[in-house]
Design a protein around this motif. Structure first.
Motif, short mmCIF file in Angstrom:
data_model
loop_
_atom_site.label_atom_id
_atom_site.label_comp_id
_atom_site.label_asym_id
_atom_site.label_seq_id
_atom_site.Cartn_x
_atom_site.Cartn_y
_atom_site.Cartn_z
N LEU A 122 31.23 53.22 56.68
CA LEU A 122 32.30 52.48 56.02
C LEU A 122 31.96 50.98 55.95
O LEU A 122 32.09 50.34 54.91
N THR A 123 31.52 50.43 57.08
CA THR A 123 31.21 49.00 57.13
C THR A 123 30.01 48.67 56.25
O THR A 123 29.96 47.63 55.62
N SER A 125 29.19 50.01 53.51
CA SER A 125 29.53 49.95 52.09
C SER A 125 30.60 48.90 51.78
O SER A 125 30.59 48.34 50.70
N ARG A 126 31.49 48.62 52.72
CA ARG A 126 32.60 47.72 52.37
C ARG A 126 32.69 46.46 53.22
O ARG A 126 33.51 45.58 52.95
N ASP A 128 30.33 44.13 53.71
CA ASP A 128 29.51 43.01 53.26
C ASP A 128 30.33 41.87 52.65
O ASP A 128 30.19 40.71 53.02
N VAL A 129 31.22 42.21 51.75
CA VAL A 129 32.07 41.21 51.09
C VAL A 129 32.88 40.44 52.13
O VAL A 129 32.97 39.21 52.08
N GLU A 151 40.60 44.44 58.25
CA GLU A 151 40.61 44.67 56.82
C GLU A 151 40.44 46.15 56.48
O GLU A 151 40.99 46.64 55.51
N LEU A 152 39.67 46.85 57.29
CA LEU A 152 39.38 48.26 56.99
C LEU A 152 40.21 49.19 57.86
O LEU A 152 39.88 50.36 58.01
N ASP A 155 41.17 52.86 56.76
CA ASP A 155 40.05 53.81 56.76
C ASP A 155 39.57 54.11 58.17
O ASP A 155 39.19 55.23 58.49
N TYR B 82 37.93 36.95 47.17
CA TYR B 82 38.39 38.09 47.95
C TYR B 82 39.40 37.57 48.96
O TYR B 82 39.09 36.67 49.75
N HIS B 128 46.44 40.70 48.53
CA HIS B 128 45.57 41.51 47.67
C HIS B 128 46.32 42.09 46.48
O HIS B 128 45.74 42.80 45.68
#
Ligand SMILES: Nc1ncnc2c1ncn2[C@@H]1O[C@H](COP(=O)(O)OP(=O)(O)OP(=O)(O)O)[C@@H](O)[C@H]1O
Ligand SMILES: [Mg+2]
Lengths: 229, 203
Positions: A122-123, A125-126, A128-129, A151-152, A155, B82, B128
């Motif tokens: 998960l980390t 792929s998501r 990085d931003v 943030e995640l 998930d 973002y 968001h």
């Protein structure tokens, strides 16, 4: 056919009457698997996020090994823990084998790779931003990890639920290190497995229904939380 | 913060996207960067911000190589901002929180910056879920709130209506004059580069 029907009837009766033995088995299952899931999550989630955003040479190999361990058979984990905790083993003096704590240890080790692997993927792929933003705002490594977890979190919660489902539904590890001792280390899956081999279906069916119910409740909770977000 | 770039080369695979022999961004000045799509403006900002370390050449910040002290004092507002899945308030609070500022001081700075940027009404919204333009304003607020020495802006007004552009430009200028912040702004808008830039760099 009749005995199946009888089995179901008796199972319902056990459930409705809140049978003492059923209750103790179910509560031990929940305690063991919940503890294991919590320990595994505390250990692996920050590490998974750390490795997920870290750039290093052997990352591909690392990913492959991680994903392999995610599906490690529970009997293997059980066996390893049993050997380590056995009287002659390195931790034999702790007298943990065939106890609740041994089962918690085994299930923790079983789901660590699962929580780690899912959260790592998960980390990768998501994360990085989020890492880039954190960096531009002056966050250090630890700030960044905490931020990514937050943030995640939806998930990650799903990952934790998946790990709990795996823990509560596995037989191999708890059977080997717990020993299915009545009133002491007997959990739902080991009971079902034993009752089945003895041809005693009602209790097995009752526990099977509860196991399904628990899974259903967990995933419903996650689903509703997901929608709120 | 004075930025001095020498012999900078950046490749993506075989393809060279940047070749800068010598470029100085003066301290306390606003420099506008313009140039066609794909000429490497975003790439350059990422490199200056320390997000992209895969290049040849040297960059000095007030004479020093990049280190944590420097990265703490600069920030980059992305072309596509973002925002964190929290309220706008908490988004703007984040850089202050990780710097260990007290709640009172954080609150004061946040209210101050949203007032300047005229986005008070957004404070309690979930970040968001904001529109593109609103997100850009909040991202700018989150960057300005901790008063960096160097502010890197990648097309910060691309989604913003004319009235709001005027507000943002006013605040970028105020930041430069009052906080003595150095600003590097990438923009496709020639008028904007003239309005803001003490100097314009064509890429
Ligand atoms: N990760 C990447 N891998 C390969 N090529 C890339 C990568 N990132 C950017 N490029 C290429 O490098 C060139 C410069 O990109 P960059 O984003 O810096 O342009 P830009 O000047 O900011 O353009 P725009 O005005 O459209 O924002 C583009 O041709 C782009 O396709
Ligand atoms: Mg760009």
């Amino acid at each position: 056919m009749n005995y199946i029907l009888e089995g179901f009837k008796e199972a319902i009766r056990l459930l409705i009457s809140l049978d003492k033995e059923v209750l103790s088995i179910v509560s031990l299952s929940i305690i063991v698997s919940t503890s294991a899931t919590i320990f595994a999550s505390i250990i692996s989630i920050p590490l998974a996020v750390y490795f997920g955003i870290k750039k290093f040479k052997a990352k591909r190999l690392f990913s492959r090994i991680t994903y392999t361990f995610m599906s490690i058979p529970s009997v293997i984990v059980g066996l390893v823990v049993a050997i380590i905790l056995s009287r002659k083993g390195p931790f034999g003096h702790l007298n943990l084998l065939y106890t609740k704590n041994a089962m918690i240890i085994a299930q923790t080790l079983l789901v660590i790779p699962l929580v780690f692997g899912l959260t790592y993927g998960l980390t990768k792929s998501r994360g990085d931003v989020i890492e880039r933003i954190a960096f531009t705002l002056g966050a250090n490594k630890w700030d960044t990890i905490v931020l990514i977890i937050r943030e995640l979190k939806v998930d990650i919660l799903v990952n934790i639920a998946t790990a709990f489902s795996r823990a509560i539904s596995e037989v191999g590890a708890v059977m080997i290190v717990g020993g299915n001792i009545k009133g002491y280390t007997r959990v739902m899956t080991t009971t079902i497995s034993m009752m089945n081999s003895m041809g005693d279906y009602p209790m097995a069916i009752a526990l099977g229904i509860i196991l399904l119910l628990i899974s259903f409740i967990i995933h419903s909770l996650i689903y509703s939380y997901n929608r709120e977000d | 913060m004075r930025i001095h770039i020498t012999k900078l080369k950046k490749y993506y695979g075989e393809r060279q996207v940047l070749d800068i022999d010598d470029l100085i961004f003066e301290e306390h000045k606003i420099t506008a960067i313009t140039g066609p799509n794909g000429c490497g403006k975003t790439t350059l900002l990422n490199i200056i911000a320390g997000l992209d370390k895969d290049y040849k050449g040297e960059i000095r910040y007030n004479g020093f190589y990049l280190n944590k002290d420097i990265t703490d004092k600069m920030t980059l507002v992305f072309q596509k901002p973002y925002l964190f899945k929290r309220s706008v308030y908490e988004n703007i609070e984040y850089p202050l929180k990780i710097r260990g500022l007290s709640k009172d001081i954080r609150n004061k700075k946040i209210l101050d910056i949203v007032k300047k940027l005229e986005i008070e009404d957004l404070l309690e919204k979930r970040a968001h879920l904001l529109s593109g333009g609103e997100s850009q304003k909040v991202a700018l607020a989150r960057a300005l709130v901790f008063e960096p020495d160097l502010l890197l802006l990648d097309e910060p007004t691309s989604n913003i209506d004319p009235d709001a552009v005027a507000i943002l430009e006013r605040e970028i200028i105020r930041f430069n004059e009052e906080s003595k912040g150095t600003v590097i702004i990438v923009t496709h808008n020639l008028e904007q580069s003239k309005r803001l830039g003490h100097r314009i760099v064509e890429m």
